[in-house]
Scaffold this motif. Sequence first.
Motif, PDB file in Angstrom:
ATOM      1  N   GLY A   1     -19.409   0.710  -6.185  1.00  0.00           N
ATOM      2  CA  GLY A   1     -18.525  -0.196  -5.455  1.00  0.00           C
ATOM      3  C   GLY A   1     -18.922  -0.338  -4.006  1.00  0.00           C
ATOM      4  O   GLY A   1     -19.649   0.514  -3.474  1.00  0.00           O
ATOM      5  N   ALA A   2     -18.428  -1.381  -3.383  1.00  0.00           N
ATOM      6  CA  ALA A   2     -18.864  -1.762  -2.037  1.00  0.00           C
ATOM      7  C   ALA A   2     -18.843  -0.651  -0.984  1.00  0.00           C
ATOM      8  O   ALA A   2     -19.816  -0.489  -0.256  1.00  0.00           O
ATOM      9  N   PRO A   3     -17.771   0.140  -0.860  1.00  0.00           N
ATOM     10  CA  PRO A   3     -17.774   1.105   0.256  1.00  0.00           C
ATOM     11  C   PRO A   3     -18.494   2.410  -0.070  1.00  0.00           C
ATOM     12  O   PRO A   3     -18.533   3.312   0.765  1.00  0.00           O
ATOM     13  N   LEU A   4     -19.049   2.530  -1.270  1.00  0.00           N
ATOM     14  CA  LEU A   4     -19.582   3.829  -1.710  1.00  0.00           C
ATOM     15  C   LEU A   4     -21.088   3.957  -1.542  1.00  0.00           C
ATOM     16  O   LEU A   4     -21.806   2.972  -1.479  1.00  0.00           O
ATOM     17  N   ASN A   5     -21.526   5.190  -1.485  1.00  0.00           N
ATOM     18  CA  ASN A   5     -22.940   5.531  -1.570  1.00  0.00           C
ATOM     19  C   ASN A   5     -23.022   6.936  -2.173  1.00  0.00           C
ATOM     20  O   ASN A   5     -21.990   7.545  -2.467  1.00  0.00           O
TER      21      ASN A   5
ATOM     22  N   ILE B   1     -14.728  -7.344 -10.978  1.00  0.00           N
ATOM     23  CA  ILE B   1     -15.996  -8.049 -11.225  1.00  0.00           C
ATOM     24  C   ILE B   1     -17.118  -7.053 -11.521  1.00  0.00           C
ATOM     25  O   ILE B   1     -17.805  -7.150 -12.536  1.00  0.00           O
TER      26      ILE B   1
ATOM     27  N   ASN C   1     -25.937   1.812  -7.591  1.00  0.00           N
ATOM     28  CA  ASN C   1     -25.885   0.737  -6.598  1.00  0.00           C
ATOM     29  C   ASN C   1     -25.377  -0.579  -7.184  1.00  0.00           C
ATOM     30  O   ASN C   1     -24.732  -1.366  -6.510  1.00  0.00           O
ATOM     31  N   ASP C   2     -25.690  -0.813  -8.450  1.00  0.00           N
ATOM     32  CA  ASP C   2     -25.195  -2.026  -9.121  1.00  0.00           C
ATOM     33  C   ASP C   2     -25.148  -1.774 -10.628  1.00  0.00           C
ATOM     34  O   ASP C   2     -25.443  -0.663 -11.092  1.00  0.00           O
TER      35      ASP C   2
ATOM     36  N   ASN D   1      -8.260  -2.188   7.546  1.00  0.00           N
ATOM     37  CA  ASN D   1      -7.436  -2.007   6.352  1.00  0.00           C
ATOM     38  C   ASN D   1      -6.559  -0.768   6.526  1.00  0.00           C
ATOM     39  O   ASN D   1      -6.699  -0.033   7.508  1.00  0.00           O
TER      40      ASN D   1
ATOM     41  N   TYR E   1      -6.228 -12.145  -7.508  1.00  0.00           N
ATOM     42  CA  TYR E   1      -6.022 -11.715  -8.900  1.00  0.00           C
ATOM     43  C   TYR E   1      -6.641 -12.654  -9.929  1.00  0.00           C
ATOM     44  O   TYR E   1      -6.210 -12.699 -11.058  1.00  0.00           O
TER      45      TYR E   1
ATOM     46  N   TYR F   1     -23.909   8.186  -8.536  1.00  0.00           N
ATOM     47  CA  TYR F   1     -23.547   6.905  -7.921  1.00  0.00           C
ATOM     48  C   TYR F   1     -24.577   5.872  -8.366  1.00  0.00           C
ATOM     49  O   TYR F   1     -25.762   6.194  -8.516  1.00  0.00           O
TER      50      TYR F   1
ATOM     51  N   TYR G   1       0.861  -1.176   0.000  1.00  0.00           N
ATOM     52  CA  TYR G   1       0.000   0.000   0.000  1.00  0.00           C
ATOM     53  C   TYR G   1       0.902   1.233   0.000  1.00  0.00           C
ATOM     54  O   TYR G   1       1.798   1.353   0.841  1.00  0.00           O
TER      55      TYR G   1
ATOM     56  N   ILE H   1     -21.011   9.677  -0.290  1.00  0.00           N
ATOM     57  CA  ILE H   1     -19.553   9.652  -0.499  1.00  0.00           C
ATOM     58  C   ILE H   1     -19.226  10.077  -1.930  1.00  0.00           C
ATOM     59  O   ILE H   1     -18.264  10.811  -2.174  1.00  0.00           O
TER      60      ILE H   1
ATOM     61  N   ASN I   1      -7.565  -3.666  -7.507  1.00  0.00           N
ATOM     62  CA  ASN I   1      -7.438  -4.636  -8.590  1.00  0.00           C
ATOM     63  C   ASN I   1      -8.743  -5.371  -8.903  1.00  0.00           C
ATOM     64  O   ASN I   1      -8.775  -6.267  -9.722  1.00  0.00           O
TER      65      ASN I   1
ATOM     66  N   VAL J   1     -15.950   1.917   6.639  1.00  0.00           N
ATOM     67  CA  VAL J   1     -15.973   3.261   6.035  1.00  0.00           C
ATOM     68  C   VAL J   1     -15.968   4.306   7.147  1.00  0.00           C
ATOM     69  O   VAL J   1     -15.229   5.300   7.098  1.00  0.00           O
TER      70      VAL J   1
ATOM     71  N   ALA K   1      -6.656   2.107   5.448  1.00  0.00           N
ATOM     72  CA  ALA K   1      -7.310   3.424   5.487  1.00  0.00           C
ATOM     73  C   ALA K   1      -7.808   3.778   6.884  1.00  0.00           C
ATOM     74  O   ALA K   1      -8.166   4.929   7.142  1.00  0.00           O
TER      75      ALA K   1
ATOM     76  N   THR L   1     -22.304  -2.072   5.569  1.00  0.00           N
ATOM     77  CA  THR L   1     -22.326  -1.223   4.370  1.00  0.00           C
ATOM     78  C   THR L   1     -23.026  -1.903   3.192  1.00  0.00           C
ATOM     79  O   THR L   1     -22.815  -1.525   2.049  1.00  0.00           O
TER      80      THR L   1
ATOM     81  N   SER M   1     -12.612   4.723   8.552  1.00  0.00           N
ATOM     82  CA  SER M   1     -11.615   5.421   7.741  1.00  0.00           C
ATOM     83  C   SER M   1     -12.004   6.863   7.469  1.00  0.00           C
ATOM     84  O   SER M   1     -11.152   7.697   7.187  1.00  0.00           O
ATOM     85  N   GLN M   2     -13.315   7.181   7.543  1.00  0.00           N
ATOM     86  CA  GLN M   2     -13.733   8.528   7.182  1.00  0.00           C
ATOM     87  C   GLN M   2     -14.655   9.194   8.191  1.00  0.00           C
ATOM     88  O   GLN M   2     -14.933  10.386   8.073  1.00  0.00           O
TER      89      GLN M   2
ATOM     90  N   LYS N   1     -22.139  -6.673  -1.356  1.00  0.00           N
ATOM     91  CA  LYS N   1     -22.949  -5.514  -0.997  1.00  0.00           C
ATOM     92  C   LYS N   1     -24.442  -5.659  -1.383  1.00  0.00           C
ATOM     93  O   LYS N   1     -25.320  -5.316  -0.625  1.00  0.00           O
ATOM     94  N   ASN N   2     -24.692  -6.183  -2.589  1.00  0.00           N
ATOM     95  CA  ASN N   2     -26.068  -6.196  -3.084  1.00  0.00           C
ATOM     96  C   ASN N   2     -26.785  -7.533  -2.942  1.00  0.00           C
ATOM     97  O   ASN N   2     -27.854  -7.722  -3.510  1.00  0.00           O
TER      98      ASN N   2
ATOM     99  N   THR O   1     -11.926   0.170   0.683  1.00  0.00           N
ATOM    100  CA  THR O   1     -12.132   1.418   1.425  1.00  0.00           C
ATOM    101  C   THR O   1     -10.937   2.350   1.262  1.00  0.00           C
ATOM    102  O   THR O   1     -11.086   3.556   1.127  1.00  0.00           O
ATOM    103  N   MET O   2      -9.741   1.749   1.257  1.00  0.00           N
ATOM    104  CA  MET O   2      -8.539   2.587   1.209  1.00  0.00           C
ATOM    105  C   MET O   2      -8.330   3.265  -0.147  1.00  0.00           C
ATOM    106  O   MET O   2      -7.459   4.123  -0.272  1.00  0.00           O
TER     107      MET O   2
ATOM    108  N   ILE P   1     -10.930   4.843  -1.784  1.00  0.00           N
ATOM    109  CA  ILE P   1     -12.009   5.832  -1.992  1.00  0.00           C
ATOM    110  C   ILE P   1     -11.419   7.192  -2.375  1.00  0.00           C
ATOM    111  O   ILE P   1     -11.898   7.850  -3.306  1.00  0.00           O
ATOM    112  N   GLU P   2     -10.367   7.594  -1.662  1.00  0.00           N
ATOM    113  CA  GLU P   2      -9.775   8.915  -1.897  1.00  0.00           C
ATOM    114  C   GLU P   2      -9.241   9.064  -3.325  1.00  0.00           C
ATOM    115  O   GLU P   2      -9.096  10.177  -3.831  1.00  0.00           O
TER     116      GLU P   2
END
Lengths: 389, 213
Positions: free
Chosen positions: B180-184, B105, B198-199, A362, A129, B196, A118, B187, B102, A326, A364, A298, A329-330, A237-238, B152-153, B155-156
């Motif tokens: 993506g997973a950590p977003l809404n 999907i 959701n899928d 992680n 990968y 944004y 990182y 953010i 990386n 999240v 962050a 989340t 980290s934020q 997530k979904n 999450t790391m 996002i920035e």
Amino acid sequence: MDAPTRVLMAINHDEPDRVPAFESAFTNNTIMRHYGIKPSAGLFAGLKILRFIPFRHSIMRSALKNRKLVAKGLKEIFEFSRRVKLDIGISVASLFPRKIIKNGFIDEYGRIMKLEKYSGDGTIILGYYGGFFKDFDDYESWEQLDPNDEIRIINFLAGQDLENEMKHEVFNVPAVGALMECTWEGFGLENFSRLLAHRKQIKKVFDDRGEFTLEMVKILAENGARLIILWDDYGFKNGLFMSPKNYRQYVFPWIKRICEAAHKNDSKILLHSDGDLMQIFEDIVSSGVDALNPIEPTTANPDYNIFKLHEKYGDKLTFVGNISPVMLSQGKISEIEEYSKKLIKVLAPGGGYIFSSGHSINPAVTIDRWEAVMRIREKYGNYPIKIDE
Amino acid sequence: MVFNLTLNKIKELIIDLNVDEIKETVQAELDAGTDPKQILQVLTEGMDEVGRLYERKEYFLTDLILAGETMKDAMTVLNPYLKADEQGNKGKIICATVKGDNHDIGKNILITMLISAGYEIIDLGTNCPANKIIKAIKKTKAKVIALSCLLTMTIEEIKNIVDALKSAGLRDKVKIIVGGAPLNMEIAKKMGTDDYANDAIDGVRHINILMEG
């Protein structure tokens, strides 16, 4: 009270001295350094050197068979856990490298894994990968996992040595890859989805994985493991990766047998599965899983809510997790404190709750936010729980 | 009548996720002289139905991916018969997973759904730095950038891309959508993007609107 007693009391829905704490993965050099642990390059450096050495696979296996050397490798994270009062240290019974490649390895499940630094603080992250297997024939030509391979039990026993050395301040818990996550990742999601269309083939693959995990759990439990972690993401997530019908056909009959085998040997099962598991939650509980991590906060489903789930299943299941990565980290310190306090206040009375993030720690995650969480646990996590309105 | 029934079968093969029969069925239809555009139309209708089933939680991620694989197989047979302007005629979209991440999907599912919806895709892959995105915008004049972020790391990194676009004088020329997973949405806005999703299904719907705007 020692860590094994604390964790097992919580899982048995009794109140120990304080709420136990756990992290399924802790990859954050900044926080580790803050607590006086100097993270080594470990596997990263080892693989870099091994790649250019003849007989590298024999050398790697020799290292994995050396109990002292394995204990040395585990010591860093066990010692860190001891210092920050995380109660569980993880040893591993599967997911070992099979073939060394540039910057990583192909593991025994066929997953292509690479190590990356990182850029922020140099934390080394093991990333997925893709899958090595293109199709079922590829899979069939791969040497299957042997639960009796001595490297597996040696890793657990090395963890036991550390637990004894640390006077049980950290509970050594072995983890084993289970049915879903390692299976799809070995193929990659595209090839796995194609394979799902061929019933006989996919059943064979799941049965191979189920048979291995069952035997592995039996061996670990017979050797004294009192809690065993199953790594097995079922969702994201979904929602779920595949249909509930497929889980019921291919996965849960095995999970039920695995839990029964563990219970017969006085051992418990902690299932780690990310994602929104709402549609199979009842199946997880009725399979006999004792504890579930991380109840991701989340997900996109507002009903996948640890407090609602606890109301319904709190007497049958131990909940492990739920502090948003999240947020860690934020988020604002005050909201982290409030949420952590709420988790303890609602879920911890009577046992049945283990404090943990809702995914992992992680790079962050910042020190001040991590310390906010630990501060709340220190202040309010002692039994009997007393948190005013 | 027979002609319509076979076209309907192609649509059903997509909905039934029948990856084993799609190539030969599409080829047979082409050999029978059917207009390739009509075949493309029923394939797209099939994918739309799969999307609806996914949103109703009757289909799951592996079903969505298998539908995409079935569509891809169909397109390998169909593409040589389509004129260049019949492929991706709704416009260009740049898709990428942000630097440091990386995971592909989600991005790949979105790409399959966007191709099926008629877009041309510039796939910049994973671990994509801002300068690569800037280069692609200048080269392709794409109007929408779809960014994926699972860790999450990272996002920035979305904000870094937005800032780089501003510095390059391109921010007002493109719309940025993230997933993506950590977003809404909160953010996404905080990072300075426009939208944004959701899928992947939601993503296509939002991109359709962004392309019109």
